[in-house]
Motif scaffolding. Structure first.
Motif, PDB file in Angstrom:
ATOM      1  N   GLN A 317       0.827  -1.204   0.000  1.00  0.00           N
ATOM      2  CA  GLN A 317       0.000   0.000   0.000  1.00  0.00           C
ATOM      3  C   GLN A 317       0.866   1.261   0.000  1.00  0.00           C
ATOM      4  OE1 GLN A 317      -3.266   0.287  -0.283  1.00  0.00           O
ATOM      5  NE2 GLN A 317      -4.044  -1.751   0.117  1.00  0.00           N
ATOM      6  N   PHE A 318       2.046   1.175   0.574  1.00  0.00           N
ATOM      7  CA  PHE A 318       2.967   2.312   0.601  1.00  0.00           C
ATOM      8  C   PHE A 318       3.359   2.721  -0.813  1.00  0.00           C
ATOM      9  CE2 PHE A 318       7.622   3.525   1.695  1.00  0.00           C
ATOM     10  CZ  PHE A 318       7.327   4.874   1.617  1.00  0.00           C
ATOM     11  N   VAL A 319       3.824   1.762  -1.626  1.00  0.00           N
ATOM     12  CA  VAL A 319       4.275   2.124  -2.975  1.00  0.00           C
ATOM     13  C   VAL A 319       3.101   2.526  -3.864  1.00  0.00           C
ATOM     14  CG1 VAL A 319       6.318   0.654  -2.791  1.00  0.00           C
ATOM     15  CG2 VAL A 319       4.267  -0.264  -3.878  1.00  0.00           C
ATOM     16  N   ILE A 320       1.917   1.962  -3.612  1.00  0.00           N
ATOM     17  CA  ILE A 320       0.742   2.331  -4.403  1.00  0.00           C
ATOM     18  C   ILE A 320       0.349   3.793  -4.157  1.00  0.00           C
ATOM     19  CG2 ILE A 320      -1.764   1.957  -4.587  1.00  0.00           C
ATOM     20  CD1 ILE A 320      -1.220  -1.023  -4.238  1.00  0.00           C
ATOM     21  N   HIS A 321       0.499   4.259  -2.913  1.00  0.00           N
ATOM     22  CA  HIS A 321       0.023   5.593  -2.546  1.00  0.00           C
ATOM     23  C   HIS A 321       1.150   6.594  -2.303  1.00  0.00           C
ATOM     24  CE1 HIS A 321      -4.063   4.119  -2.333  1.00  0.00           C
ATOM     25  NE2 HIS A 321      -3.681   3.142  -1.543  1.00  0.00           N
ATOM     26  N   ALA A 322       2.389   6.237  -2.609  1.00  0.00           N
ATOM     27  CA  ALA A 322       3.522   7.117  -2.325  1.00  0.00           C
ATOM     28  C   ALA A 322       3.433   8.424  -3.109  1.00  0.00           C
ATOM     29  CB  ALA A 322       4.829   6.398  -2.660  1.00  0.00           C
ATOM     30  N   ALA A 323       3.929   9.483  -2.509  1.00  0.00           N
ATOM     31  CA  ALA A 323       3.955  10.849  -3.051  1.00  0.00           C
ATOM     32  C   ALA A 323       2.558  11.460  -3.006  1.00  0.00           C
ATOM     33  CB  ALA A 323       4.524  10.898  -4.459  1.00  0.00           C
ATOM     34  N   GLN A 324       2.526  12.795  -2.951  1.00  0.00           N
ATOM     35  CA  GLN A 324       1.248  13.488  -2.818  1.00  0.00           C
ATOM     36  C   GLN A 324       0.453  13.449  -4.119  1.00  0.00           C
ATOM     37  OE1 GLN A 324       4.222  14.752  -3.079  1.00  0.00           O
ATOM     38  NE2 GLN A 324       4.262  16.920  -3.657  1.00  0.00           N
ATOM     39  N   ASP A 325      -0.852  13.604  -3.993  1.00  0.00           N
ATOM     40  CA  ASP A 325      -1.795  13.622  -5.105  1.00  0.00           C
ATOM     41  C   ASP A 325      -1.800  12.277  -5.831  1.00  0.00           C
ATOM     42  OD1 ASP A 325      -3.293  14.597  -7.643  1.00  0.00           O
ATOM     43  OD2 ASP A 325      -3.293  16.350  -6.334  1.00  0.00           O
ATOM     44  N   GLU A 326      -2.152  12.301  -7.114  1.00  0.00           N
ATOM     45  CA  GLU A 326      -2.366  11.058  -7.861  1.00  0.00           C
ATOM     46  C   GLU A 326      -1.615  11.110  -9.187  1.00  0.00           C
ATOM     47  OE1 GLU A 326      -7.062  10.490  -6.598  1.00  0.00           O
ATOM     48  OE2 GLU A 326      -6.486  11.941  -8.160  1.00  0.00           O
ATOM     49  N   PHE A 327      -0.959  10.027  -9.511  1.00  0.00           N
ATOM     50  CA  PHE A 327      -0.368   9.863 -10.835  1.00  0.00           C
ATOM     51  C   PHE A 327      -0.125   8.372 -11.053  1.00  0.00           C
ATOM     52  CE2 PHE A 327       3.189  10.614  -7.944  1.00  0.00           C
ATOM     53  CZ  PHE A 327       4.106   9.635  -8.278  1.00  0.00           C
ATOM     54  N   PRO A 328      -0.006   7.938 -12.297  1.00  0.00           N
ATOM     55  CA  PRO A 328       0.104   6.500 -12.575  1.00  0.00           C
ATOM     56  C   PRO A 328       1.424   5.916 -12.084  1.00  0.00           C
ATOM     57  CG  PRO A 328      -0.464   7.744 -14.557  1.00  0.00           C
ATOM     58  CD  PRO A 328      -0.053   8.721 -13.526  1.00  0.00           C
ATOM     59  N   ARG A 329       1.356   4.695 -11.658  1.00  0.00           N
ATOM     60  CA  ARG A 329       2.525   3.869 -11.426  1.00  0.00           C
ATOM     61  C   ARG A 329       2.065   2.423 -11.588  1.00  0.00           C
ATOM     62  NH1 ARG A 329       2.124   5.592  -5.959  1.00  0.00           N
ATOM     63  NH2 ARG A 329       1.981   7.618  -6.979  1.00  0.00           N
ATOM     64  N   ILE A 330       2.978   1.544 -11.926  1.00  0.00           N
ATOM     65  CA  ILE A 330       2.689   0.121 -12.140  1.00  0.00           C
ATOM     66  C   ILE A 330       3.520  -0.666 -11.143  1.00  0.00           C
ATOM     67  CG2 ILE A 330       2.865  -1.807 -13.778  1.00  0.00           C
ATOM     68  CD1 ILE A 330       2.577   0.357 -16.032  1.00  0.00           C
ATOM     69  N   ASP A 352       8.930   2.668 -20.264  1.00  0.00           N
ATOM     70  CA  ASP A 352       9.105   3.458 -21.481  1.00  0.00           C
ATOM     71  C   ASP A 352       7.787   3.670 -22.220  1.00  0.00           C
ATOM     72  OD1 ASP A 352      11.741   4.255 -21.562  1.00  0.00           O
ATOM     73  OD2 ASP A 352      12.460   2.470 -22.591  1.00  0.00           O
ATOM     74  N   LYS A 353       6.983   2.627 -22.290  1.00  0.00           N
ATOM     75  CA  LYS A 353       5.734   2.737 -23.040  1.00  0.00           C
ATOM     76  C   LYS A 353       4.789   3.745 -22.407  1.00  0.00           C
ATOM     77  CE  LYS A 353       1.818   0.044 -24.805  1.00  0.00           C
ATOM     78  NZ  LYS A 353       1.239  -1.306 -24.988  1.00  0.00           N
ATOM     79  N   TYR A 354       4.662   3.699 -21.068  1.00  0.00           N
ATOM     80  CA  TYR A 354       3.708   4.568 -20.380  1.00  0.00           C
ATOM     81  C   TYR A 354       4.358   5.789 -19.739  1.00  0.00           C
ATOM     82  CZ  TYR A 354       0.466   0.821 -21.289  1.00  0.00           C
ATOM     83  OH  TYR A 354      -0.321  -0.111 -21.942  1.00  0.00           O
ATOM     84  N   GLN A 355       5.690   5.939 -19.918  1.00  0.00           N
ATOM     85  CA  GLN A 355       6.410   7.109 -19.415  1.00  0.00           C
ATOM     86  C   GLN A 355       6.040   7.369 -17.949  1.00  0.00           C
ATOM     87  OE1 GLN A 355       5.689  10.299 -22.234  1.00  0.00           O
ATOM     88  NE2 GLN A 355       6.016   8.918 -23.968  1.00  0.00           N
ATOM     89  N   THR A 356       6.269   6.345 -17.145  1.00  0.00           N
ATOM     90  CA  THR A 356       5.890   6.421 -15.733  1.00  0.00           C
ATOM     91  C   THR A 356       6.760   5.478 -14.923  1.00  0.00           C
ATOM     92  OG1 THR A 356       3.896   6.562 -14.337  1.00  0.00           O
ATOM     93  CG2 THR A 356       4.160   4.557 -15.663  1.00  0.00           C
ATOM     94  N   PRO A 357       6.892   5.686 -13.627  1.00  0.00           N
ATOM     95  CA  PRO A 357       7.670   4.750 -12.804  1.00  0.00           C
ATOM     96  C   PRO A 357       6.989   3.387 -12.706  1.00  0.00           C
ATOM     97  CG  PRO A 357       7.418   6.874 -11.705  1.00  0.00           C
ATOM     98  CD  PRO A 357       6.478   6.881 -12.867  1.00  0.00           C
ATOM     99  N   VAL A 358       7.812   2.346 -12.705  1.00  0.00           N
ATOM    100  CA  VAL A 358       7.332   0.973 -12.536  1.00  0.00           C
ATOM    101  C   VAL A 358       8.122   0.332 -11.402  1.00  0.00           C
ATOM    102  CG1 VAL A 358       7.040  -1.299 -13.609  1.00  0.00           C
ATOM    103  CG2 VAL A 358       6.717   0.785 -14.981  1.00  0.00           C
ATOM    104  N   PHE A 359       7.396  -0.286 -10.480  1.00  0.00           N
ATOM    105  CA  PHE A 359       8.021  -0.974  -9.353  1.00  0.00           C
ATOM    106  C   PHE A 359       8.196  -2.451  -9.637  1.00  0.00           C
ATOM    107  CE2 PHE A 359       5.974   2.651  -7.279  1.00  0.00           C
ATOM    108  CZ  PHE A 359       6.965   3.076  -6.402  1.00  0.00           C
ATOM    109  N   VAL A 360       9.332  -2.991  -9.228  1.00  0.00           N
ATOM    110  CA  VAL A 360       9.502  -4.436  -9.059  1.00  0.00           C
ATOM    111  C   VAL A 360       9.538  -4.644  -7.551  1.00  0.00           C
ATOM    112  CG1 VAL A 360      10.973  -6.435  -9.441  1.00  0.00           C
ATOM    113  CG2 VAL A 360      10.743  -4.688 -11.233  1.00  0.00           C
ATOM    114  N   LEU A 361       8.457  -5.200  -7.019  1.00  0.00           N
ATOM    115  CA  LEU A 361       8.288  -5.299  -5.565  1.00  0.00           C
ATOM    116  C   LEU A 361       8.733  -6.686  -5.099  1.00  0.00           C
ATOM    117  CD1 LEU A 361       7.337  -3.675  -3.142  1.00  0.00           C
ATOM    118  CD2 LEU A 361       5.013  -4.492  -3.560  1.00  0.00           C
ATOM    119  N   SER A 362       9.881  -6.699  -4.475  1.00  0.00           N
ATOM    120  CA  SER A 362      10.478  -7.939  -3.966  1.00  0.00           C
ATOM    121  C   SER A 362      10.402  -7.920  -2.441  1.00  0.00           C
ATOM    122  CB  SER A 362      11.918  -8.047  -4.467  1.00  0.00           C
ATOM    123  OG  SER A 362      12.560  -9.212  -4.003  1.00  0.00           O
TER     124      SER A 362
END
Length: 574
Positions: A317-330, A352-362
């Protein structure tokens, strides 16, 4: 099919090569084409403390550690005291009577070897005693000693021929001792055909996936359990095209990635939850500038420093909601090393395709666990740079709009230095050229544009859960990420009454697809390594579905297949 199936465990004080001994043992068995899984435990101490490495070995697929032990190697008395209750009936304890005190019992067998004396006579240091114990263990299993010599040569190649030769001599002494003092063990190792597999940790798989994806910058500050990615990639920096930078702190790391993305470079960082907490402001900057990057977050229990060397799944839930306001992340959550390798490559393409941060959650369990991988299951993904505009195309443009409002939410992307590709990137909300604005219509259009990328991802790139077992089963296990391994191990003894739904694409979720899938379950068991069932809460939020049963674990330890089996028997009543 081979009937081989056993667990070997070695324990002792930190600094005496427990991890390297476990790695040598596991790689030797893999070289003989056996399935292995390796699990390491160690305390968060600079010196001292109890370390233990266990290897589950089988002639058939093996996915995780197990509770009970067949061969216990004790480098000290503490190991015996801590693990004697894990021994199977007729297990063997290998120990040095000059250093370790053990108790006799009818439930297990003792094999005493004066290891410290033998190593000293051979001119070795006390730290080399671990390899004599490994040699004795493999000799009891009647394994080909040439296999272990090959592994030792590979592991110690950078330390020179003298070190390799001495370690081989010490291992040979272990075989000689067993020949002179034979001891019966129920299982015998024979080579199972030609080797067609690898063993690697989750962090090694992530690192190799990044190289395969043509990552050009890895910037990181060490933080357990992600630290080894930095060390692994540094070892490849001369043979890959990647710049590997040990930065001053996590704030520098995330801001370097924003700059690297601005210049068109594929980039990645790795940290744990505490390090990502420091990255939040920079992460928000990545969101508003629509920067492509991959962030590896290897979870450990918190809050604050928490348990640095143990495992957990409480940062979802931390990485899903990190940073203020709303913007896409995967958010992608690999379940084993194979998925870690493949999903890391996918993460770069999605970024690259969506020009947004992507997490690999290990997490610690995946990052440092040693997995068996079949060569043919490791994919090479074609590289997709998305809407990155080639030089020959952009030089003819007269009004480049970096943040152009498009139907799919993805704007054309230039990189620094491209002729006619200039734009402004900063932390303010902006218009299509990047100039700061507070105009209500423009602000809404830009936010809608960014959010459209999430909808586009769900329609085109979201992947539903992998499914294992009988589709008509009475009970469905639902989990995400690294819990895949102990669940698959548990299912070996659960028959057709249980199936398994494993999630690896965990955010955002395709609500319509998942509502249909989840509605087909009968009884369900949600299994997570946190105290609130965070993924279950996300499923409920997105679909309205709620699991009929929960199994949550948050003591820093991984799930064991035996406890999963016990929970399922409790639910099903048999």
């Amino acid at each position: 099919m081979s009937k081989i199936d056993f667990t070997w465990k070695i324990g002792g004080e930190a600094g005496f090569g427990i991890a390297s001994a476990g790695l040598i043992f596991a790689k030797t068995l893999n070289r003989l084409n056996y399935y292995v899984y390796g699990y390491l435990e160690y305390p968060s101490l600079i010196r001292g403390g109890h370390n233990v490495y266990e290897v589950h070995v089988s002639g058939e697929p093996v996915y995780s550690q197990e509770r009970q032990v067949d061969l216990l190697v004790c480098l000290n008395t503490e190991t015996f005291n801590l693990h004697k209750n894990e021994l199977k009936k007729d297990a063997i304890i290998i120990y040095d009577p000059l250093k370790t005190q053990v108790e006799e019992s009818a439930n297990y067998k003792l094999y005493a070897v004066e290891v410290s004396k033998i190593v000293k006579e051979l001119g070795g240091l006390p730290v080399m005693e671990n390899n004599l114990f490994v040699g004795i263990s493999l000799a009891l299993l009647q394994a080909d000693k040439e296999a272990i010599f090959a592994v030792v040569s590979d592991i110690f190649t950078d330390k020179g021929e003298a070190v390799i030769s001495l370690n081989e001599k010490i291992i040979e002494a272990g075989y000689d001792f067993v020949t002179a003092h034979p001891f019966s063990f129920s299982q015998k190792i024979e080579k199972l055909g030609e080797k067609n597999s690898y063993v690697m940790t989750g962090n090694e798989a992530i690192s190799l996936g990044a190289i395969a994806a043509d990552c050009r910058l890895y910037a990181s500050y060490p933080m357990t359990p992600a630290s080894s990615i930095l060390h692994i990639l540094a070892g490849y920096s001369n043979t890959s095209k990647m710049v590997v930078k040990h930065v001053g702190d996590e704030i520098e790391a995330i801001n370097l990635l924003v700059g690297a993305s601005f210049s068109g470079v594929r980039c990645m960082t790795g940290t744990s939850g505490g390090g990502f907490a420091l990255m939040n402001e920079g992460f928000g900057l990545a969101g508003v500038t629509e920067s492509a990057m991959v962030l590896v977050i290897s979870q450990r229990p918190g809050p604050a420093t928490g348990l640095p060397t143990w495992t957990g799944q409480a940062d979802l839930q931390f990485v899903i909601h990190a940073a203020q306001d709303e913007f896409p992340r995967i958010v992608l959550a690999p379940g084993d090393a194979e998925e870690a390798y493949n999903l890391t490559q996918e993460a770069f393409n999605l970024a690259d395709k969506y020009q947004t941060p992507v997490f690999v959650l290990s997490d610690k369990y995946l990052s440092e666990g040693l997995y068996y991988l079949q060569k043919e299951n490791l994919q090479k993904f074609p590289i997709n740079r998305g809407k990155l505009i080639p030089n020959e195309e952009i030089k003819n443009q007269t009004n480049f709009l970096r943040y152009a409002v498009t139907k799919d939410g993805i704007s054309p992307r230039s990189v620094a230095g491209q002729e006619n590709g200039e734009y402004l990137a900063n932390s303010y909300e902006h218009d299509e050229r990047g100039f700061a604005t507070e105009d209500a219509i423009v602000v809404k259009n830009q936010k809608d544009k960014r959010q459209q990328k999430s909808l586009n991802y769900l329609d085109n790139d979201f992947v539903g859960p992998s499914f294992y077992g009988n589709k008509e089963a009475e009970l469905t296990i639902i989990s995400w990420g690294s819990t895949k391994a102990p669940v698959l191990e548990a299912m070996k003894n659960l028959g057709d009454k249980v199936n398994f739904m494993h999630f690896h694409h965990v955010y955002p979720l395709n609500s319509q697809l998942l509502s249909k899938i989840l509605s087909q379950t009968k009884k369900s068991l949600l299994l997570e390594g946190n105290g609130t069932g965070q993924f279950g809460l996300l499923l409920r939020e997105q679909t309205g579905w709620q699991s009929t049963h929960l199994m949550l674990k948050y003591d820093g330890r991984p799930f064991y297949p035996e406890e999963i089996q016990a929970k399922i028997k409790e639910i099903l009543g048999n």
